[in-house]
Write a protein that holds these residues in place. Structure first.
Motif, PDB file in Angstrom:
ATOM      1  N   ASN A  10       0.845  -1.206   0.000  1.00  0.00           N
ATOM      2  CA  ASN A  10       0.000   0.000   0.000  1.00  0.00           C
ATOM      3  C   ASN A  10       0.872   1.245   0.000  1.00  0.00           C
ATOM      4  OD1 ASN A  10      -2.539  -1.272   0.140  1.00  0.00           O
ATOM      5  ND2 ASN A  10      -2.205  -1.680   2.301  1.00  0.00           N
ATOM      6  N   LYS A  11       1.621   1.436  -1.083  1.00  0.00           N
ATOM      7  CA  LYS A  11       2.479   2.612  -1.099  1.00  0.00           C
ATOM      8  C   LYS A  11       2.253   3.446  -2.352  1.00  0.00           C
ATOM      9  CE  LYS A  11       6.800   0.840  -2.988  1.00  0.00           C
ATOM     10  NZ  LYS A  11       8.204   0.701  -2.690  1.00  0.00           N
ATOM     11  N   MET A  12       2.389   4.730  -2.175  1.00  0.00           N
ATOM     12  CA  MET A  12       2.332   5.674  -3.288  1.00  0.00           C
ATOM     13  C   MET A  12       3.732   6.232  -3.534  1.00  0.00           C
ATOM     14  SD  MET A  12      -0.727   5.772  -4.291  1.00  0.00           S
ATOM     15  CE  MET A  12      -1.897   7.012  -4.653  1.00  0.00           C
ATOM     16  N   ILE A  13       4.395   6.667  -2.484  1.00  0.00           N
ATOM     17  CA  ILE A  13       5.747   7.191  -2.599  1.00  0.00           C
ATOM     18  C   ILE A  13       6.712   6.286  -1.822  1.00  0.00           C
ATOM     19  CG2 ILE A  13       7.279   9.128  -2.096  1.00  0.00           C
ATOM     20  CD1 ILE A  13       4.828  10.956  -2.462  1.00  0.00           C
ATOM     21  N   ALA A  14       6.556   6.259  -0.505  1.00  0.00           N
ATOM     22  CA  ALA A  14       7.488   5.479   0.316  1.00  0.00           C
ATOM     23  C   ALA A  14       6.802   4.454   1.191  1.00  0.00           C
ATOM     24  CB  ALA A  14       8.316   6.418   1.185  1.00  0.00           C
ATOM     25  N   GLY A  15       5.479   4.427   1.220  1.00  0.00           N
ATOM     26  CA  GLY A  15       4.761   3.456   2.033  1.00  0.00           C
ATOM     27  C   GLY A  15       4.496   3.898   3.455  1.00  0.00           C
ATOM     28  N   ILE A  16       4.724   5.173   3.752  1.00  0.00           N
ATOM     29  CA  ILE A  16       4.532   5.678   5.106  1.00  0.00           C
ATOM     30  C   ILE A  16       3.058   5.635   5.497  1.00  0.00           C
ATOM     31  CG2 ILE A  16       4.783   7.676   6.634  1.00  0.00           C
ATOM     32  CD1 ILE A  16       7.441   6.407   5.797  1.00  0.00           C
ATOM     33  N   CYS A  17       2.195   6.240   4.712  1.00  0.00           N
ATOM     34  CA  CYS A  17       0.757   6.265   5.027  1.00  0.00           C
ATOM     35  C   CYS A  17       0.162   4.862   4.981  1.00  0.00           C
ATOM     36  CB  CYS A  17       0.015   7.197   4.074  1.00  0.00           C
ATOM     37  SG  CYS A  17       0.470   8.933   4.273  1.00  0.00           S
ATOM     38  N   GLY A  18       0.619   4.044   4.052  1.00  0.00           N
ATOM     39  CA  GLY A  18       0.157   2.663   3.979  1.00  0.00           C
ATOM     40  C   GLY A  18       0.548   1.875   5.210  1.00  0.00           C
ATOM     41  N   GLY A  19       1.759   2.076   5.684  1.00  0.00           N
ATOM     42  CA  GLY A  19       2.217   1.406   6.894  1.00  0.00           C
ATOM     43  C   GLY A  19       1.461   1.850   8.125  1.00  0.00           C
ATOM     44  N   ILE A  20       1.170   3.140   8.213  1.00  0.00           N
ATOM     45  CA  ILE A  20       0.384   3.651   9.343  1.00  0.00           C
ATOM     46  C   ILE A  20      -1.028   3.084   9.295  1.00  0.00           C
ATOM     47  CG2 ILE A  20      -0.643   5.744  10.340  1.00  0.00           C
ATOM     48  CD1 ILE A  20       1.964   7.204   9.489  1.00  0.00           C
ATOM     49  N   GLY A  21      -1.604   3.012   8.104  1.00  0.00           N
ATOM     50  CA  GLY A  21      -2.936   2.426   7.954  1.00  0.00           C
ATOM     51  C   GLY A  21      -2.968   0.964   8.349  1.00  0.00           C
ATOM     52  N   GLU A  22      -1.960   0.204   7.938  1.00  0.00           N
ATOM     53  CA  GLU A  22      -1.893  -1.207   8.311  1.00  0.00           C
ATOM     54  C   GLU A  22      -1.696  -1.373   9.818  1.00  0.00           C
ATOM     55  OE1 GLU A  22       1.235  -2.855   5.943  1.00  0.00           O
ATOM     56  OE2 GLU A  22       0.059  -2.728   4.084  1.00  0.00           O
ATOM     57  N   TYR A  23      -0.892  -0.512  10.421  1.00  0.00           N
ATOM     58  CA  TYR A  23      -0.627  -0.597  11.855  1.00  0.00           C
ATOM     59  C   TYR A  23      -1.899  -0.373  12.674  1.00  0.00           C
ATOM     60  CZ  TYR A  23       1.529   0.290  16.393  1.00  0.00           C
ATOM     61  OH  TYR A  23       1.872   0.234  17.725  1.00  0.00           O
ATOM     62  N   PHE A  24      -2.699   0.624  12.275  1.00  0.00           N
ATOM     63  CA  PHE A  24      -3.921   0.944  13.004  1.00  0.00           C
ATOM     64  C   PHE A  24      -5.157   0.245  12.438  1.00  0.00           C
ATOM     65  CE2 PHE A  24      -1.286   4.673  14.121  1.00  0.00           C
ATOM     66  CZ  PHE A  24      -1.337   4.534  15.505  1.00  0.00           C
ATOM     67  N   ASP A  25      -4.966  -0.649  11.462  1.00  0.00           N
ATOM     68  CA  ASP A  25      -6.066  -1.400  10.843  1.00  0.00           C
ATOM     69  C   ASP A  25      -7.147  -0.489  10.263  1.00  0.00           C
ATOM     70  OD1 ASP A  25      -4.964  -3.932  11.340  1.00  0.00           O
ATOM     71  OD2 ASP A  25      -5.777  -3.950  13.379  1.00  0.00           O
ATOM     72  N   ILE A  26      -6.704   0.557   9.551  1.00  0.00           N
ATOM     73  CA  ILE A  26      -7.640   1.434   8.847  1.00  0.00           C
ATOM     74  C   ILE A  26      -7.189   1.535   7.394  1.00  0.00           C
ATOM     75  CG2 ILE A  26      -8.345   2.766  10.874  1.00  0.00           C
ATOM     76  CD1 ILE A  26      -6.437   4.951  10.058  1.00  0.00           C
ATOM     77  N   ASP A  27      -8.049   2.043   6.565  1.00  0.00           N
ATOM     78  CA  ASP A  27      -7.756   2.171   5.138  1.00  0.00           C
ATOM     79  C   ASP A  27      -6.624   3.182   4.916  1.00  0.00           C
ATOM     80  OD1 ASP A  27      -7.934   2.014   2.393  1.00  0.00           O
ATOM     81  OD2 ASP A  27      -9.715   3.288   2.246  1.00  0.00           O
TER      82      ASP A  27
END
Length: 64
Positions: A10-27
């Motif tokens: 789930n990454k667009m640039i570096a996967g930061i927002c995707g990783g945060i979303g996966e950590y908190f179980d949100i989209d």
């Protein structure tokens, strides 16, 4: 124990927002929208700088 990682899937640039979303179980898209809104409307929130710092601090995901 859950750990925060940059997302490989789930990454667009570096996967930061995707990783945060996966950590908190949100989209991850919701995390991205919140990030953009806070970055645009808050003068005291240096969004690009924070993103670059998180990019340097948060490790790569070990998941395949």
């Amino acid at each position: 124990m859950k750990r925060l990682y940059r997302s490989k899937t789930n990454k667009m640039i570096a996967g930061i927002c995707g990783g945060i979303g996966e950590y908190f179980d949100i989209d991850p898209t919701l995390v991205r929208i919140i990030y953009v809104i806070v970055s645009v409307f808050s003068i005291a929130f240096p969004g690009i700088l924070v993103y670059l710092i998180l990019w340097a601090i948060i490790p790569h995901s070990i998941k395949d």
